[in-house]
Design an enzyme around this catalytic site. Sequence first.
Site, PDB file in Angstrom:
ATOM      1  N   ASP A 111      -5.899  -0.439  -1.845  1.00  0.00           N
ATOM      2  CA  ASP A 111      -6.670  -1.303  -2.740  1.00  0.00           C
ATOM      3  C   ASP A 111      -8.004  -1.738  -2.168  1.00  0.00           C
ATOM      4  OD1 ASP A 111      -5.409  -3.086  -0.739  1.00  0.00           O
ATOM      5  OD2 ASP A 111      -6.322  -4.671  -1.939  1.00  0.00           O
TER       6      ASP A 111
ATOM      7  N   PHE B 237     -14.171   3.340   4.353  1.00  0.00           N
ATOM      8  CA  PHE B 237     -13.209   2.530   3.604  1.00  0.00           C
ATOM      9  C   PHE B 237     -12.806   3.283   2.341  1.00  0.00           C
ATOM     10  CE2 PHE B 237     -11.810  -0.624   0.559  1.00  0.00           C
ATOM     11  CZ  PHE B 237     -10.921  -1.371   1.327  1.00  0.00           C
TER      12      PHE B 237
ATOM     13  N   GLY C   9       0.766  -1.248   0.000  1.00  0.00           N
ATOM     14  CA  GLY C   9       0.000   0.000   0.000  1.00  0.00           C
ATOM     15  C   GLY C   9       0.791   1.289   0.000  1.00  0.00           C
TER      16      GLY C   9
ATOM     17  N   LYS D  35      -6.803   6.597  11.225  1.00  0.00           N
ATOM     18  CA  LYS D  35      -8.210   6.559  11.630  1.00  0.00           C
ATOM     19  C   LYS D  35      -8.284   6.672  13.156  1.00  0.00           C
ATOM     20  CE  LYS D  35     -10.047   3.834   7.735  1.00  0.00           C
ATOM     21  NZ  LYS D  35     -10.719   2.594   7.306  1.00  0.00           N
TER      22      LYS D  35
ATOM     23  N   GLU E  61       3.735   3.917   6.114  1.00  0.00           N
ATOM     24  CA  GLU E  61       2.516   3.106   5.962  1.00  0.00           C
ATOM     25  C   GLU E  61       1.484   3.836   5.113  1.00  0.00           C
ATOM     26  OE1 GLU E  61       1.017   0.452   6.237  1.00  0.00           O
ATOM     27  OE2 GLU E  61       1.578  -0.728   7.973  1.00  0.00           O
ATOM     28  N   ASP E  62       0.613   3.079   4.486  1.00  0.00           N
ATOM     29  CA  ASP E  62      -0.494   3.705   3.763  1.00  0.00           C
ATOM     30  C   ASP E  62      -1.575   4.167   4.743  1.00  0.00           C
ATOM     31  OD1 ASP E  62      -1.155   1.081   4.455  1.00  0.00           O
ATOM     32  OD2 ASP E  62      -2.018   0.569   2.507  1.00  0.00           O
TER      33      ASP E  62
ATOM     34  N   ASP F 201      -5.216   1.819  10.930  1.00  0.00           N
ATOM     35  CA  ASP F 201      -6.630   1.689  11.283  1.00  0.00           C
ATOM     36  C   ASP F 201      -6.713   1.304  12.769  1.00  0.00           C
ATOM     37  OD1 ASP F 201      -9.331   1.116  11.338  1.00  0.00           O
ATOM     38  OD2 ASP F 201      -9.303  -0.361   9.749  1.00  0.00           O
TER      39      ASP F 201
ATOM     40  N   ARG G 216      -5.253   0.531  -6.800  1.00  0.00           N
ATOM     41  CA  ARG G 216      -4.008   1.104  -6.264  1.00  0.00           C
ATOM     42  C   ARG G 216      -3.437   2.215  -7.133  1.00  0.00           C
ATOM     43  NH1 ARG G 216      -2.250  -2.256  -2.044  1.00  0.00           N
ATOM     44  NH2 ARG G 216      -2.591  -4.489  -2.331  1.00  0.00           N
TER      45      ARG G 216
HETATM   46  P1  5GP Z   1      -4.839  -2.160  11.116  1.00  0.00           P
HETATM   47  O1  5GP Z   1      -3.937  -3.316  11.396  1.00  0.00           O
HETATM   48  O2  5GP Z   1      -4.254  -0.816  11.540  1.00  0.00           O
HETATM   49  O3  5GP Z   1      -6.223  -2.364  11.628  1.00  0.00           O
HETATM   50  O4  5GP Z   1      -5.074  -2.118   9.569  1.00  0.00           O
HETATM   51  C1  5GP Z   1      -4.117  -1.754   8.720  1.00  0.00           C
HETATM   52  C2  5GP Z   1      -4.372  -2.365   7.346  1.00  0.00           C
HETATM   53  O5  5GP Z   1      -5.771  -2.525   7.049  1.00  0.00           O
HETATM   54  C3  5GP Z   1      -3.854  -1.413   6.299  1.00  0.00           C
HETATM   55  O6  5GP Z   1      -2.468  -1.599   6.051  1.00  0.00           O
HETATM   56  C4  5GP Z   1      -4.749  -1.741   5.130  1.00  0.00           C
HETATM   57  O7  5GP Z   1      -4.232  -2.843   4.456  1.00  0.00           O
HETATM   58  C5  5GP Z   1      -6.066  -2.130   5.747  1.00  0.00           C
HETATM   59  N1  5GP Z   1      -7.021  -0.997   5.779  1.00  0.00           N
HETATM   60  C6  5GP Z   1      -7.544  -0.392   6.867  1.00  0.00           C
HETATM   61  N2  5GP Z   1      -8.394   0.586   6.528  1.00  0.00           N
HETATM   62  C7  5GP Z   1      -8.418   0.613   5.174  1.00  0.00           C
HETATM   63  C8  5GP Z   1      -9.123   1.423   4.213  1.00  0.00           C
HETATM   64  O8  5GP Z   1      -9.906   2.340   4.511  1.00  0.00           O
HETATM   65  N3  5GP Z   1      -8.880   1.144   2.906  1.00  0.00           N
HETATM   66  C9  5GP Z   1      -8.020   0.165   2.509  1.00  0.00           C
HETATM   67  N4  5GP Z   1      -7.859  -0.006   1.197  1.00  0.00           N
HETATM   68  N5  5GP Z   1      -7.344  -0.619   3.379  1.00  0.00           N
HETATM   69  C10 5GP Z   1      -7.545  -0.391   4.699  1.00  0.00           C
HETATM   70 MG    MG Z   2      -0.512  -0.998   5.116  1.00  0.00          MG
END
Ligand code: 5GP
Ligand code: MG
Length: 180
Positions: free
Chosen positions: A164, A157, A50, A136, A104-105, A108, A170
């Site tokens: 993606d 989302f 990402g 977030k 990081e992208d 969350d 992407r």
């Molecule tokens: P976490 O481990 O912080 O809950 O989630 C991180 C991963 O969840 C990110 O690297 C991504 O792959 C995915 N993710 C969380 N929110 C989104 C979103 O709004 N859009 C997309 N495309 N991926 C997300």
């Molecule tokens: Mg990521």
Amino acid sequence: MEKIIQLNDRRFKVMIPAEKIDEAVAAVAERINRDYAERQTPIFMGVLNGSFMFLSDLIKKIEFNNEISFVKLASYEGTTSTGAVKKLIGINGSIEGRHIIIVEDIVDTGESIQHMVEMLQAYNPASIEVCTLFFKPNSYSKQIPINYRAMEIGNEFIVGYGLDYDQLGRSLKDIYVVCE
Ligand code: 5GP
Ligand code: MG
């Protein structure tokens, strides 16, 4: 007229145009330039897939000597069934004593980044900071400080600019949000 795109079963509309993303990337790059001006050659460590677009734009705005590398969180194959246990691939060469900026992208819940930071700490770097394109705040539930956040969003989302939906979207230059 609002541009709507379709990715598999979902429809998405533009939420953040490319110019706004560029402004946010410039602002976070400026902070990093200030904070790291005196540090010895930091390593920008992009988390695949990402972060590739964010890292490539961010790094063009960085004014100090730097190294770039990419890592990936991969599920263990075979025996562990949950998928929750991930290993880090792509660390080649020593990062001991080095300043690491994880790129990081999106952060969350923070699950992935916490795991990533813990795994990197085992290599004894001089410092680890996290730079994320999106954060977030309503979802984040971990203690790891996320010091560089280009943009904050709600729990919607999003796709585009590296992010993606089922591997699609992407390459989009704007950020799209799923239509209700
Ligand atoms: P976490 O481990 O912080 O809950 O989630 C991180 C991963 O969840 C990110 O690297 C991504 O792959 C995915 N993710 C969380 N929110 C989104 C979103 O709004 N859009 C997309 N495309 N991926 C997300
Ligand atoms: Mg990521």
